[in-house]
Structures are given as structure tokens and as C-alpha cells.
Design a protein around this motif. Structure first.
Motif, PDB file in Angstrom:
ATOM      1  N   LEU A 294       6.603   6.917  -9.156  1.00  0.00           N
ATOM      2  CA  LEU A 294       5.621   6.104  -8.444  1.00  0.00           C
ATOM      3  C   LEU A 294       4.248   6.753  -8.477  1.00  0.00           C
ATOM      4  O   LEU A 294       3.229   6.091  -8.700  1.00  0.00           O
ATOM      5  N   LEU A 295       4.224   8.051  -8.256  1.00  0.00           N
ATOM      6  CA  LEU A 295       2.950   8.769  -8.248  1.00  0.00           C
ATOM      7  C   LEU A 295       2.298   8.743  -9.632  1.00  0.00           C
ATOM      8  O   LEU A 295       1.083   8.519  -9.758  1.00  0.00           O
ATOM      9  N   LYS A 296       3.098   8.954 -10.678  1.00  0.00           N
ATOM     10  CA  LYS A 296       2.563   8.911 -12.040  1.00  0.00           C
ATOM     11  C   LYS A 296       2.022   7.519 -12.371  1.00  0.00           C
ATOM     12  O   LYS A 296       0.910   7.375 -12.896  1.00  0.00           O
ATOM     13  N   ASP A 297       2.808   6.497 -12.044  1.00  0.00           N
ATOM     14  CA  ASP A 297       2.388   5.126 -12.358  1.00  0.00           C
ATOM     15  C   ASP A 297       1.192   4.704 -11.514  1.00  0.00           C
ATOM     16  O   ASP A 297       0.340   3.929 -11.967  1.00  0.00           O
ATOM     17  N   TYR A 298       1.120   5.214 -10.286  1.00  0.00           N
ATOM     18  CA  TYR A 298      -0.044   4.923  -9.433  1.00  0.00           C
ATOM     19  C   TYR A 298      -1.312   5.525 -10.039  1.00  0.00           C
ATOM     20  O   TYR A 298      -2.362   4.878 -10.087  1.00  0.00           O
ATOM     21  N   THR A 299      -1.199   6.754 -10.518  1.00  0.00           N
ATOM     22  CA  THR A 299      -2.354   7.411 -11.137  1.00  0.00           C
ATOM     23  C   THR A 299      -2.831   6.621 -12.346  1.00  0.00           C
ATOM     24  O   THR A 299      -4.034   6.407 -12.537  1.00  0.00           O
ATOM     25  N   PHE A 314      -9.959  -1.791  -3.459  1.00  0.00           N
ATOM     26  CA  PHE A 314      -9.486  -1.035  -4.625  1.00  0.00           C
ATOM     27  C   PHE A 314      -8.065  -0.527  -4.409  1.00  0.00           C
ATOM     28  O   PHE A 314      -7.200  -0.672  -5.278  1.00  0.00           O
ATOM     29  N   GLU A 315      -7.815   0.074  -3.260  1.00  0.00           N
ATOM     30  CA  GLU A 315      -6.490   0.635  -2.993  1.00  0.00           C
ATOM     31  C   GLU A 315      -5.423  -0.462  -2.959  1.00  0.00           C
ATOM     32  O   GLU A 315      -4.332  -0.305  -3.511  1.00  0.00           O
ATOM     33  N   GLU A 316      -5.759  -1.585  -2.345  1.00  0.00           N
ATOM     34  CA  GLU A 316      -4.805  -2.694  -2.293  1.00  0.00           C
ATOM     35  C   GLU A 316      -4.498  -3.210  -3.693  1.00  0.00           C
ATOM     36  O   GLU A 316      -3.347  -3.529  -4.018  1.00  0.00           O
ATOM     37  N   LEU A 317      -5.513  -3.253  -4.549  1.00  0.00           N
ATOM     38  CA  LEU A 317      -5.316  -3.705  -5.918  1.00  0.00           C
ATOM     39  C   LEU A 317      -4.426  -2.732  -6.691  1.00  0.00           C
ATOM     40  O   LEU A 317      -3.545  -3.149  -7.454  1.00  0.00           O
ATOM     41  N   CYS A 318      -4.637  -1.436  -6.481  1.00  0.00           N
ATOM     42  CA  CYS A 318      -3.789  -0.429  -7.131  1.00  0.00           C
ATOM     43  C   CYS A 318      -2.330  -0.599  -6.721  1.00  0.00           C
ATOM     44  O   CYS A 318      -1.420  -0.552  -7.560  1.00  0.00           O
ATOM     45  N   GLN A 319      -2.102  -0.811  -5.422  1.00  0.00           N
ATOM     46  CA  GLN A 319      -0.737  -0.953  -4.933  1.00  0.00           C
ATOM     47  C   GLN A 319      -0.097  -2.239  -5.448  1.00  0.00           C
ATOM     48  O   GLN A 319       1.103  -2.271  -5.748  1.00  0.00           O
ATOM     49  N   ARG A 320      -0.893  -3.292  -5.584  1.00  0.00           N
ATOM     50  CA  ARG A 320      -0.364  -4.546  -6.106  1.00  0.00           C
ATOM     51  C   ARG A 320       0.043  -4.383  -7.572  1.00  0.00           C
ATOM     52  O   ARG A 320       1.103  -4.859  -7.993  1.00  0.00           O
ATOM     53  N   ASN A 321      -0.792  -3.700  -8.348  1.00  0.00           N
ATOM     54  CA  ASN A 321      -0.463  -3.454  -9.753  1.00  0.00           C
ATOM     55  C   ASN A 321       0.762  -2.547  -9.878  1.00  0.00           C
ATOM     56  O   ASN A 321       1.600  -2.735 -10.770  1.00  0.00           O
ATOM     57  N   LEU A 322       0.847  -1.565  -8.972  1.00  0.00           N
ATOM     58  CA  LEU A 322       1.994  -0.652  -8.993  1.00  0.00           C
ATOM     59  C   LEU A 322       3.288  -1.421  -8.731  1.00  0.00           C
ATOM     60  O   LEU A 322       4.295  -1.217  -9.417  1.00  0.00           O
ATOM     61  N   MET A 328       8.062  -1.468  -7.239  1.00  0.00           N
ATOM     62  CA  MET A 328       7.742  -1.194  -5.849  1.00  0.00           C
ATOM     63  C   MET A 328       6.455  -0.391  -5.814  1.00  0.00           C
ATOM     64  O   MET A 328       6.018   0.149  -6.839  1.00  0.00           O
ATOM     65  N   ASN A 329       5.820  -0.325  -4.653  1.00  0.00           N
ATOM     66  CA  ASN A 329       4.625   0.497  -4.505  1.00  0.00           C
ATOM     67  C   ASN A 329       4.823   1.490  -3.372  1.00  0.00           C
ATOM     68  O   ASN A 329       5.928   1.618  -2.828  1.00  0.00           O
ATOM     69  N   PHE A 330       3.772   2.237  -3.035  1.00  0.00           N
ATOM     70  CA  PHE A 330       3.885   3.246  -1.982  1.00  0.00           C
ATOM     71  C   PHE A 330       4.366   2.636  -0.674  1.00  0.00           C
ATOM     72  O   PHE A 330       5.175   3.219   0.047  1.00  0.00           O
ATOM     73  N   TYR A 331       3.834   1.451  -0.340  1.00  0.00           N
ATOM     74  CA  TYR A 331       4.183   0.817   0.926  1.00  0.00           C
ATOM     75  C   TYR A 331       5.666   0.455   0.949  1.00  0.00           C
ATOM     76  O   TYR A 331       6.371   0.705   1.936  1.00  0.00           O
TER      77      TYR A 331
END
Length: 470
Positions: A294-299, A314-322, A328-331
Motif C-alpha cells: 500500500l505504501l509503495k503504491d501510494y507513493t 490532493f490527498e483524497e485523490l491519491c487515496q481514491r487512485n490507490l 484498498m487505500n489507507f482508510y
């Protein structure tokens, strides 16, 4: 140039390996193994196999033919995988039988008939046919947090990305695969970097594995893409390390189950007409693999849209793409591990306040729960270090979870899994009393950040730990 084969996967009698031995030798060490003797009473091994040992395609088409499934065209690459086609099981069986007939019924590479060589993959059979008990998950693989969770909750509930199709395709990670001789799966590491197990109901597979320490050898110079087919003409300029890779191989026979550890890249070929049952799963022993991915894919996701870094969302967009790219994403992951922490603490409380004196088996169960809580805690610490658990916007309340029917069912399923593994029966007795349990200060626990989660686990182990000597 041929592959360098440096290891062969061990085969052992699964009935002679205890759960503790399996954990110590294979799960904790992240080592592959083939287990025999675990499929003798499976209904699938009777219903799905013809007297000649080949797939009973007539039975499957008759009983399950209306199911819509994803079928891979083994001769057509699409991005990093094979091209997928949707069809019914009956249509797939008809295609298979037509090609088999064109090849005079022989067990040979059906692609030789000039038609696409199709491989049915990722059929969510258990979800579609819950009343038909085709098999039972072997005990060694039963501590399966991923599928226990998805039986009760959705992994991702973003209304902008969630759809009924996602509900079907991501409802669980229990699959049936069916393919003629010559069908195959390109080189890959499993989703979420989970463990997987694969049981051959009939047929034979050839596996090629690359240990995690060598995975960089199958990536390109930029560590972005991997080799697609290890038997193709692999470009030395694009994949300069490929020729240095040292592979493990294994021939998996009918009625054998293979355990695939986290992060082992593998390519698989059906040597005969084959049906297999496959699960992806993770638990406290490989939870760190999931977080690392997850961390690698988030980066990578954040780097890809770096030009939008000044935007408020920006952060919400990153989590949506993740979530879209990884599943799944961080949340999602944070909510997932909090619910498992809650369930394990409730179980630990029941054991701490039980009337029975701990015996060897219940002591093993207690140690198992401690290990799982400590594994979750270690991940929460990592999330805290990058502030990943502090943007949830979700408050998880232990008291409210104990009033949630879905959580109670998850708690019960986890408890029953521990009972099965450790041959106990007292943990999930009187489940209806779960909502009335008194946890002193713990009952009011609320978790909104990774730091809160660390504190909750520390408090629980401190408060309940005194009930267990040693």
C-alpha cells in the motif's frame, strides 16, 4: 537460454503437519510447500471429476452454466495481463468441448485448433453457490482475515467509485479456475502481496517461483514493469537482471494443495486439463507485506499526480487512485485492522474472564491472539510514522461496534477460527452476551487515528494481560 533452476518446492503429508508446525516452517518463514492428503472428503473431487480423471464439464455446465465469469485469452496480452472476456460457464464449456473435439478429444494444447485458448479465472464460486459445499478450507489456511472480513463488510465504500459490479468482483478472494492443457498465467505476485493456496481438483500444474530477494531481477531498469512471460524472448536491455534469476520449480499433481507465500513471483502452466480452487488471504504473519505494498503504491500514485499537489483534495485523490489500483487505500486498511483489533480484544477479554483454567490448547490460543494484536500494533506504529492513520475522518467506537450485527458476526467467525485451529470450544459460547460485556475503561475506547489504535492495544494488553500467568 533456459531458466536457472535452483530449488524445488517440498512436498509433505498435510495430515502429519500440525498447525503450529505449518506456521513455524512455512507461514512465518514465508516458504512455499505442497501439502497432500487434505482433499479426500471434498465434494468437488467427486462431482467435478469424470471417471477418466478429466474435468466433468457436463456436470459443471448443467449445474452452474448460467454463471457469468471472466475468461482469459491465453494468446492475447492486454497491458500486464491476458485479455479478459466475459461469458457464461456454459459458453466456456462449449468452447472447450469444441476445441477438444477438433483435437480428436485428446488431452492436448487446444490452441492448436486455431481457436483462442481460454482459461476461466477468478470465478467467485463460494459467493454464488453458498449452499453447495464444494470443499472446506484446510485448517492451515483458515486464519484468513481477508475473506472473513469481506463476508461481513465491503473493503471500500466510496460512493463515487463503488458499484454493483465492484461488489461482485471484489466480494471475496475465493476462486475456481478451469482450463485446458496449455492454458497458463503470466508472471505475477499475488494481490495485496497476500498468501495464496491452490488445490488441484483434477489435472496437473507446473509452477515457477522467484523468491522475494530476487524480485528486482524481473523488473525493468526503472522498477516499473515486470517480465510478462519467462519463456518468451526476454529483452536483455529492458530486463538486464533476468538471466541472473534463480528459480524454484514444482509440479503440482491432482489432489495436492500448494501454499504460495507473500511476494513470491510465479508463473503457472496447466500440463493437463485442470480445475483448481484458489484463495488469496492474509493474517498477522504477512500483514506487513500488505502495508508495504500500500505504501509503495501510494507513493507511485502521489508521484503520478504530483503536479496537483497544491490542490485541497490532493490527498483524497491519491487515496481514491490507490483504492482503484490496489483494491484498498489507507482508510480502508485502517478500518480493517481496527475491527480486527476490536475482535481480538473482545476474545481476549472472554478468555481472561472465563471460568476454565487455561490448558495447553487455550494457552496457544491466547498466544495467537497476542501475536495478532502485536502485529496490528506494529503496523499502526508504521502508519503513525507517516501520519497515515490520522486522516481517516472515521471514528471507530468499540461500544458501537458491539451493537453492530456485522461486527458481531465477524467476531464470531474469528473466534470460531481460533477454536478450529486450537481445538477449543469455549471462546464463542454465549455469543449473544457479547454486547453486554464489560471492559471497564476499554468499553469506551474510540479509535480515529493510528496513534489511538496503538494506545488501545497497549491498554488492552495491560489490562487483560494480568489474567494470564506467563
Amino acid at each position: 537460454m533456459g531458466l536457472k533452476i535452483g530449488g524445488r518446492v517440498q512436498k509433505v503429508n498435510g495430515r502429519e503437519v500440525s498447525y503450529g508446525e505449518f506456521v513455524e516452517k512455512y507461514m512465518a518463514q514465508n516458504q512455499p510447500v505442497v501439502l497432500t492428503g487434505l482433499m479426500d472428503d471434498w465434494r468437488a473431487c467427486k462431482d467435478w471429476v469424470s471417471p477418466n480423471g478429466k474435468p466433468n464439464l457436463h456436470f459443471i455446465s448443467t449445474h452452474f452454466g448460467k454463471s457469468k465469469v471472466q475468461v482469459a485469452d491465453c494468446g492475447t496480452r492486454e497491458f500486464t495481463d491476458q485479455k479478459r472476456i466475459e461469458m457464461t460457464v456454459s459458453e466456456f464449456v462449449d468452447h472447450w468441448l469444441h476445441l477438444s473435439s477438433a483435437n480428436n478429444g485428446g488431452n492436448c494444447d487446444c490452441g492448436a485448433a486455431g481457436k483462442p485458448l481460454l482459461y476461466l479465472k477468478d470465478w467467485h464460486f463460494v459467493k454464488e453457490y453458498p449452499e453447495y459445499i464444494a470443499y472446506r478450507t484446510p485448517v492451515d489456511f483458515s486464519d484468513d482475515w481477508l475473506n472473513l472480513y469481506l463476508d461481513k463488510f465491503h473493503m471500500h465504500n466510496d460512493p463515487d467509485t463503488y458499484s454493483e459490479r465492484n461488489e461482485i468482483s471484489c466480494s471475496d478472494y475465493r476462486f475456481v479456475y478451469m482450463g485446458a492443457k496449455g492454458t497458463w498465467t503470466p508472471l505475477h505476485a499475488d494481490v495485496f502481496r497476500s498468501y495464496s493456496w491452490s488445490a488441484n481438483v483434477c489435472g496437473k500444474k507446473q509452477w515457477y517461483f522467484l523468491p522475494p530477494s530476487q524480485h528486482h531481477l524481473v523488473f525493468d531498469r526503472n522498477m516499473k514493469s515486470t517480465v510478462y512471460n519467462i519463456f518468451a524472448d526476454v529483452s536483455q536491455s529492458k530486463f538486464p537482471g533476468f538471466e541472473k534469476a534463480v528459480w524454484w520449480e514444482c509440479t503440482q499433481e491432482e489432489n495436492e494443495v500448494i501454499f504460495v507465500p507473500s511476494g513470491w513471483y510465479h508463473q503457472v502452466h496447466n500440463l493437463e486439463d485442470t480445475i483448481s480452487i484458489n484463495h488469496n488471504w492474509f493474517n498477522g504473519y504477512n500483514l506487513s507485506w500488505v502495508w508495504d505494498l500500500l505504501l509503495k503504491d501510494y507513493t507511485e500514485a502521489s508521484d503520478y499526480i504530483e503536479d496537483l499537489k497544491g490542490c485541497d483534495d490532493f490527498e483524497e485523490l491519491c487515496q481514491r487512485n490507490l483504492a482503484a489500483n490496489t483494491g484498498m487505500n489507507f482508510y480502508d486498511f485502517f478500518i480493517f485492522i481496527v475491527r480486527f483489533a476490536f475482535a481480538n480484544v473482545v476474545l481476549l477479554h472472554k478468555l481472561a474472564h472465563g471460568k476454565k483454567e487455561p490448558n495447553q490448547k487455550s494457552s496457544e490460543m491466547i498466544q495467537h491472539i497476542y501475536f495478532n494484536l502485536e502485529s496490528i500494533r506494529s503496523i499502526a506504529v508504521k502508519m503513525k510514522n507517516i501520519d497515515a492513520g490520522n486522516r481517516q475522518g472515521v471514528l471507530l467506537d468499540l461500544r458501537k461496534n458491539l451493537e453492530d450485527h456485522s461486527f458481531i458476526e465477524l467476531y464470531a467467525a474469528v473466534g470460531k477460527t481460533y477454536e478450529l485451529i486450537h481445538e477449543q470450544s469455549e471462546v464463542t459460547q454465549a455469543l449473544s452476551q457479547c454486547k453486554e460485556l464489560t471492559f471497564s475503561s476499554l468499553i469506551g475506547s474510540q479509535v480515529q487515528s493510528s496513534e489511538d489504535l496503538v494506545t488501545f492495544i497497549d491498554d488492552a494488553l495491560t489490562e487483560l494481560g494480568g489474567a494470564f500467568s506467563g
